[in-house]
Design a protein around this motif. Structure first.
Motif, PDB file in Angstrom:
ATOM      1  N   GLN A 120      28.756  34.697  54.546  1.00 54.37           N
ATOM      2  CA  GLN A 120      27.740  34.474  55.454  1.00 54.37           C
ATOM      3  C   GLN A 120      27.265  33.207  55.518  1.00 54.37           C
ATOM      4  OE1 GLN A 120      24.300  37.309  54.752  1.00 54.37           O
ATOM      5  NE2 GLN A 120      25.809  38.827  53.866  1.00 54.37           N
ATOM      6  N   ALA A 121      27.145  32.477  54.591  1.00 56.99           N
ATOM      7  CA  ALA A 121      26.784  30.975  54.518  1.00 56.99           C
ATOM      8  C   ALA A 121      27.909  30.338  55.399  1.00 56.99           C
ATOM      9  CB  ALA A 121      26.934  30.341  53.141  1.00 56.99           C
ATOM     10  N   LEU A 122      29.019  30.335  55.206  1.00 55.45           N
ATOM     11  CA  LEU A 122      30.058  29.650  56.219  1.00 55.45           C
ATOM     12  C   LEU A 122      30.104  30.219  57.718  1.00 55.45           C
ATOM     13  CD1 LEU A 122      33.253  30.014  53.965  1.00 55.45           C
ATOM     14  CD2 LEU A 122      32.006  27.976  54.529  1.00 55.45           C
ATOM     15  N   ALA A 123      29.671  31.408  57.658  1.00 50.57           N
ATOM     16  CA  ALA A 123      29.100  31.848  59.189  1.00 50.57           C
ATOM     17  C   ALA A 123      28.052  31.069  60.025  1.00 50.57           C
ATOM     18  CB  ALA A 123      29.098  33.301  59.286  1.00 50.57           C
ATOM     19  N   ALA A 124      27.155  30.792  58.958  1.00 52.22           N
ATOM     20  CA  ALA A 124      25.876  30.085  59.384  1.00 52.22           C
ATOM     21  C   ALA A 124      26.267  28.798  59.497  1.00 52.22           C
ATOM     22  CB  ALA A 124      24.746  30.278  58.396  1.00 52.22           C
ATOM     23  N   GLN A 125      27.096  28.253  58.605  1.00 53.03           N
ATOM     24  CA  GLN A 125      27.766  26.746  58.633  1.00 53.03           C
ATOM     25  C   GLN A 125      29.271  26.576  58.166  1.00 53.03           C
ATOM     26  OE1 GLN A 125      25.721  24.188  55.906  1.00 53.03           O
ATOM     27  NE2 GLN A 125      26.456  22.152  56.758  1.00 53.03           N
ATOM     28  N   ASN A 175      18.408  20.568  59.125  1.00 55.52           N
ATOM     29  CA  ASN A 175      19.198  21.287  60.311  1.00 55.52           C
ATOM     30  C   ASN A 175      18.986  22.853  59.777  1.00 55.52           C
ATOM     31  OD1 ASN A 175      21.793  23.223  61.126  1.00 55.52           O
ATOM     32  ND2 ASN A 175      21.779  21.337  62.413  1.00 55.52           N
ATOM     33  N   THR A 176      18.658  23.652  60.584  1.00 54.73           N
ATOM     34  CA  THR A 176      18.260  25.097  60.184  1.00 54.73           C
ATOM     35  C   THR A 176      19.428  25.920  59.807  1.00 54.73           C
ATOM     36  OG1 THR A 176      16.434  25.177  62.100  1.00 54.73           O
ATOM     37  CG2 THR A 176      17.275  27.197  61.176  1.00 54.73           C
ATOM     38  N   ALA A 177      20.603  25.778  60.443  1.00 56.82           N
ATOM     39  CA  ALA A 177      21.621  26.478  60.013  1.00 56.82           C
ATOM     40  C   ALA A 177      22.212  25.862  58.683  1.00 56.82           C
ATOM     41  CB  ALA A 177      22.826  26.070  61.060  1.00 56.82           C
ATOM     42  N   ALA A 178      22.085  24.756  58.500  1.00 52.75           N
ATOM     43  CA  ALA A 178      22.303  24.250  57.053  1.00 52.75           C
ATOM     44  C   ALA A 178      21.384  24.611  56.002  1.00 52.75           C
ATOM     45  CB  ALA A 178      22.273  22.657  57.045  1.00 52.75           C
ATOM     46  N   ALA A 179      20.177  24.830  56.257  1.00 49.95           N
ATOM     47  CA  ALA A 179      19.263  25.057  55.598  1.00 49.95           C
ATOM     48  C   ALA A 179      19.486  26.593  55.134  1.00 49.95           C
ATOM     49  CB  ALA A 179      17.752  24.957  56.197  1.00 49.95           C
ATOM     50  N   SER A 180      19.853  27.596  56.273  1.00 46.67           N
ATOM     51  CA  SER A 180      20.091  28.813  56.020  1.00 46.67           C
ATOM     52  C   SER A 180      21.406  29.156  55.021  1.00 46.67           C
ATOM     53  CB  SER A 180      20.371  29.565  57.365  1.00 46.67           C
ATOM     54  OG  SER A 180      20.694  30.782  57.101  1.00 46.67           O
ATOM     55  N   GLY A 235      22.501  29.741  47.493  1.00 45.43           N
ATOM     56  CA  GLY A 235      21.486  29.854  46.354  1.00 45.43           C
ATOM     57  C   GLY A 235      21.415  31.267  45.873  1.00 45.43           C
ATOM     58  N   GLN A 236      21.348  32.058  46.841  1.00 49.46           N
ATOM     59  CA  GLN A 236      21.268  33.804  46.512  1.00 49.46           C
ATOM     60  C   GLN A 236      22.616  34.179  45.924  1.00 49.46           C
ATOM     61  OE1 GLN A 236      19.914  36.143  49.599  1.00 49.46           O
ATOM     62  NE2 GLN A 236      19.085  34.412  50.764  1.00 49.46           N
ATOM     63  N   ALA A 237      23.601  33.599  46.266  1.00 52.87           N
ATOM     64  CA  ALA A 237      24.766  34.065  45.926  1.00 52.87           C
ATOM     65  C   ALA A 237      25.241  33.639  44.403  1.00 52.87           C
ATOM     66  CB  ALA A 237      26.044  33.684  46.512  1.00 52.87           C
ATOM     67  N   VAL A 238      24.851  32.389  43.974  1.00 53.91           N
ATOM     68  CA  VAL A 238      25.170  31.803  42.801  1.00 53.91           C
ATOM     69  C   VAL A 238      24.839  32.649  41.586  1.00 53.91           C
ATOM     70  CG1 VAL A 238      24.779  29.914  41.164  1.00 53.91           C
ATOM     71  CG2 VAL A 238      25.380  29.444  43.540  1.00 53.91           C
ATOM     72  N   LEU A 274      31.237  39.616  41.565  1.00 53.62           N
ATOM     73  CA  LEU A 274      31.733  38.704  42.803  1.00 53.62           C
ATOM     74  C   LEU A 274      31.934  39.359  44.107  1.00 53.62           C
ATOM     75  CD1 LEU A 274      35.158  38.087  40.317  1.00 53.62           C
ATOM     76  CD2 LEU A 274      32.622  36.800  40.545  1.00 53.62           C
ATOM     77  N   ALA A 275      31.905  40.798  44.287  1.00 56.43           N
ATOM     78  CA  ALA A 275      32.007  41.115  45.636  1.00 56.43           C
ATOM     79  C   ALA A 275      30.845  40.490  46.488  1.00 56.43           C
ATOM     80  CB  ALA A 275      32.298  42.547  45.601  1.00 56.43           C
ATOM     81  N   GLU A 276      29.652  41.055  45.657  1.00 58.47           N
ATOM     82  CA  GLU A 276      28.211  40.667  46.211  1.00 58.47           C
ATOM     83  C   GLU A 276      28.207  39.160  46.691  1.00 58.47           C
ATOM     84  OE1 GLU A 276      24.823  42.799  44.521  1.00 58.47           O
ATOM     85  OE2 GLU A 276      26.566  43.219  43.515  1.00 58.47           O
ATOM     86  N   ALA A 277      28.633  38.200  45.817  1.00 61.86           N
ATOM     87  CA  ALA A 277      28.498  36.775  45.746  1.00 61.86           C
ATOM     88  C   ALA A 277      29.633  36.494  47.045  1.00 61.86           C
ATOM     89  CB  ALA A 277      29.127  36.187  44.529  1.00 61.86           C
ATOM     90  N   ASP A 278      30.705  37.061  46.883  1.00 63.05           N
ATOM     91  CA  ASP A 278      31.611  36.812  48.096  1.00 63.05           C
ATOM     92  C   ASP A 278      31.051  36.967  49.437  1.00 63.05           C
ATOM     93  OD1 ASP A 278      33.907  37.623  49.947  1.00 63.05           O
ATOM     94  OD2 ASP A 278      34.919  36.699  48.403  1.00 63.05           O
TER      95      ASP A 278
END
Length: 677
Positions: A50-55, A19-24, A30-33, A41-45
């Protein structure tokens, strides 16, 4: 007890669905970790969101957002976010473990326990989850189960300092401080940031009687966390038990925990020990406002009221404490003291006995009952109860010796050591029985206050006399001076001590005779009017030099100060006001030089004194002594003090204070000559 959090920066819950959304979303996680791991923390947050907005409900993003909430102290948010991650994927042990951590931080210990057990069902061993399980169990009062959980964490990870500190802390709470201490010490050495383990180490050391080390550990905790209230309270308690100044530590604790009734009660006790009676009463009153049913504060307030002379109120407070806690031995004891002050000795003795019925180990009740019985002349009962004097908390600790205490039986060739106890005055009072004891028990060794050694050596020739020792190699058994009356005066003062059993140095006596004769004709009268240890409880037995003005004004009298603590300013003021002289000599230190003091006293015509070691020494020397004060237990039910044949007791009339006894002494002096004192 902190837990080693699993940051969970892993992608264990991500499925490759195509699924494209899941992959995004996965790519954003992966970028946040790495940012999360590096503390950005603010950037990771932002990336997790954004990940939750995508999925929506992406489990790793929910979990890791929850971990950021944990790291920033937002545990309600953390529990909500990680709970959503668990709902999305129930087979990830890290989710359950970190949910347990967040729930435990919120005080939801039963829920935290369930979450930690879920984590352990999915992964075993799992030291972090086992540690959190221990915390949750301990918070619910399941200390033994908590200890098992901490041990499981340590089996899985032997270098887990946090779990080791938690295990030591819970073992200490179970009363196993000897077992806890090495665990806590090792944990703190491995991880100095474990503040609660450091505090528990301090407590364990106090439990083990290692006060200095324990206090050092607690001070280290307070240096790093000045707001650590339990450490402040424990430090205050330790200082108070060993007689040091506990008030600053109590004040710190109460600044941190102003609603702690137990803390106010403990503070009141420290104030009372410092003889700050009115503030102590205020502290006990504050404790009772916070906890109206606290029987300890009620009986303590009653004690303060008795010291303030409010005896009826004191008795009422003790009865209220007994209503709150029937059979409360301390309240029975304190009620007895109030009743005794009110003159009802029969009721007082009943209360002492009730205290002992409730708690046979209540040594203070037995000790006070002994004084009441001795005061009434009931020596057999009184001396039996007096045997607990050292356990009562009213005297200095018992002298430690490495030989057994003598039970009064046949010595059968054993050599006895008699040792002086309590203060100098008591040493001389009980020492009045030494002449008889040394005659009955030949070869006895005597240990006394070092300043008295020369006087005792001269008084008991042929006897080994020395200062205190701890490991005597020349004695087989020992006995304190205060136990001699039970053996020698079991039912009555059978053999009066010889007059003047204490022998001064003849050469120094002659020198002082010359000095006193130089004062001119007239009675040379030594006076002692107060005590160096003047507490509220003792104050009514003592005077000020001003009260002695009628005696000092008597014609033909040379007053000599026997006030060993000097009182120069007080003496100078009365000399200036009355135009009299109170004689003292700057080359005589009446504290350090007891030989010189004894030689001076031996030349006096009379000593007039309140209850004081000066009067005891003068009477032991055979000098006539008039002792001013109320009838007390040392009279053993008689009108005199049998220990001192040359002493006369002058008591104030009922309802009068000690100044009335001074007036009586003045009247007697005007009727007596030097030959019939």
């Amino acid at each position: 007890m902190n837990n080693q959090r699993n940051s969970g920066q892993r992608n264990s819950g991500q499925r490759n669905s195509g699924n494209t959304a899941a992959a995004s979303a996965a790519a954003l996680v992966g970028q946040a970790v790495p940012l999360h791991q590096s503390g950005r923390l603010a950037e990771a947050d932002a990336l997790y969101r954004q990940a939750l907005a995508a999925q929506p409900r992406q489990p790793d993003a929910l979990h890791l957002l929850g971990m950021i909430a944990c790291q920033t102290g937002r545990f309600t948010d953390a529990a909500d976010l990680i709970g959503q991650a668990v709902a999305a994927r129930r087979d990830v042990p890290d989710y359950h473990a970190n949910l347990a951590y967040a729930l435990q931080a919120l005080g939801r210990s039963a829920e935290a326990e369930r979450a930690a057990r879920n984590a352990l069902r999915l992964r075993r061993p799992f030291p972090e989850a086992a540690n959190t399980l221990g915390n949750a169990l301990n918070a619910q009062g399941k200390a033994e189960e908590a200890a098992d959980a901490y041990r499981a964490a340590l089996r899985a990870r032997p270098d887990y300092a946090e779990a080791e500190g938690n295990l030591g802390t819970v073992l200490r709470s179970l009363g196993r401080s000897a077992e806890a201490e090495p665990l806590l010490r090792h944990a703190v050495a491995a991880n100095p940031s474990l503040l609660e383990a450091h505090a528990a180490l301090g407590l364990a050391l106090l439990d083990l009687g290692r006060s200095e080390e324990g206090e050092t550990a607690l001070r280290a905790v307070l240096a790093r966390r000045p707001d650590h209230a339990p450490a402040a309270l424990a430090l205050a308690g330790s200082l108070q038990r060993r007689g040091a100044d506990a008030l600053p530590a109590h004040r710190r604790h109460l600044m941190l925990e102003p609603a702690d009734a137990e803390g106010w009660n403990a503070h009141g006790l420290a104030l009372q020990v410092a003889d700050r009676i009115a503030p102590a009463g205020d502290a006990f009153t504050r404790a009772l406002r916070l906890a109206p049913t606290m029987a300890e504060a009620m009986t303590n307030l009653g004690t303060v009221r008795r010291l303030q002379g409010r005896i009826v109120e004191s008795a009422d407070l003790q009865r209220r404490a007994l209503d709150l806690r029937p059979g409360y031995a301390a309240a029975h004891t304190n009620l007895a003291l109030a009743l005794q002050d009110l003159g009802d000795e029969a009721a007082a003795e009943r209360e002492f006995t009730l205290a002992l019925d409730a708690d046979p180990a209540q040594a203070l009740a037995r000790f006070n009952r002994s004084l009441l019985q001795l005061r009434q002349g009931r020596l057999a009962e009184g001396w039996e109860d007096y045997a607990v004097r050292f356990e009562s908390g009213r005297l200095k600790p018992k002298h430690p010796l490495n030989i057994p205490e003598w039970d009064g039986g046949d010595l059968a060739g054993r050599r006895l050591l008699l040792w002086a106890e309590q203060g100098l005055g008591d040493e001389l009072m009980f020492g009045a029985l030494l002449p008889e004891a040394l005659a009955r028990f030949p070869g006895t060794i005597v240990e006394c206050e070092p300043r008295l050694v020369p006087l005792f050596q001269r008084s008991f020739p042929g006897t080994t006399v020395r200062g205190p020792t701890r490991r005597p190699a020349d004695a087989d058994c020992h006995l304190g001076f205060g136990s001699l009356p039970r053996l020698l005066w079991p039912t009555a003062p059978l053999t009066p001590p010889p007059v003047g059993w204490l022998k001064p140095d003849p050469m120094r006596v002659a020198a002082w005779r010359s000095r006193l004769e130089a004062l001119g004709p007239g009675l040379k009268i030594g006076i002692a009017w107060t005590s160096q240890r003047l507490t509220t409880e003792r104050r009514q037995s003592y005077t000020e030099l001003e009260d002695w003005a009628p005696l000092l004004r008597l014609p033909g009298l040379h007053a000599v100060s026997l006030q060993y603590d000097g009182r120069e300013a007080e003496i100078a003021a009365i000399e200036q006001r009355l135009g009299v002289c109170v004689h003292r000599w700057p080359d005589l230190d009446q504290i350090a030089d007891l030989e010189g003091t004894a030689a001076l006293m031996a030349n006096l015509d009379l000593v007039v004194t309140v209850a004081s070691s000066a009067g005891e020494m003068a009477a032991a020397l055979g000098t006539p002594v008039w002792r001013l004060g109320r009838r007390d237990w040392t009279q053993l039910g008689t009108a005199v003090r049998p220990w001192f044949p040359s002493m006369r007791c002058i008591q104030p009339d009922a309802g009068d204070n000690i100044k009335d006894a001074i007036r009586k002494a003045v009247q007697l002096l005007t009727r007596h000559s030097a030959g019939d004192l």
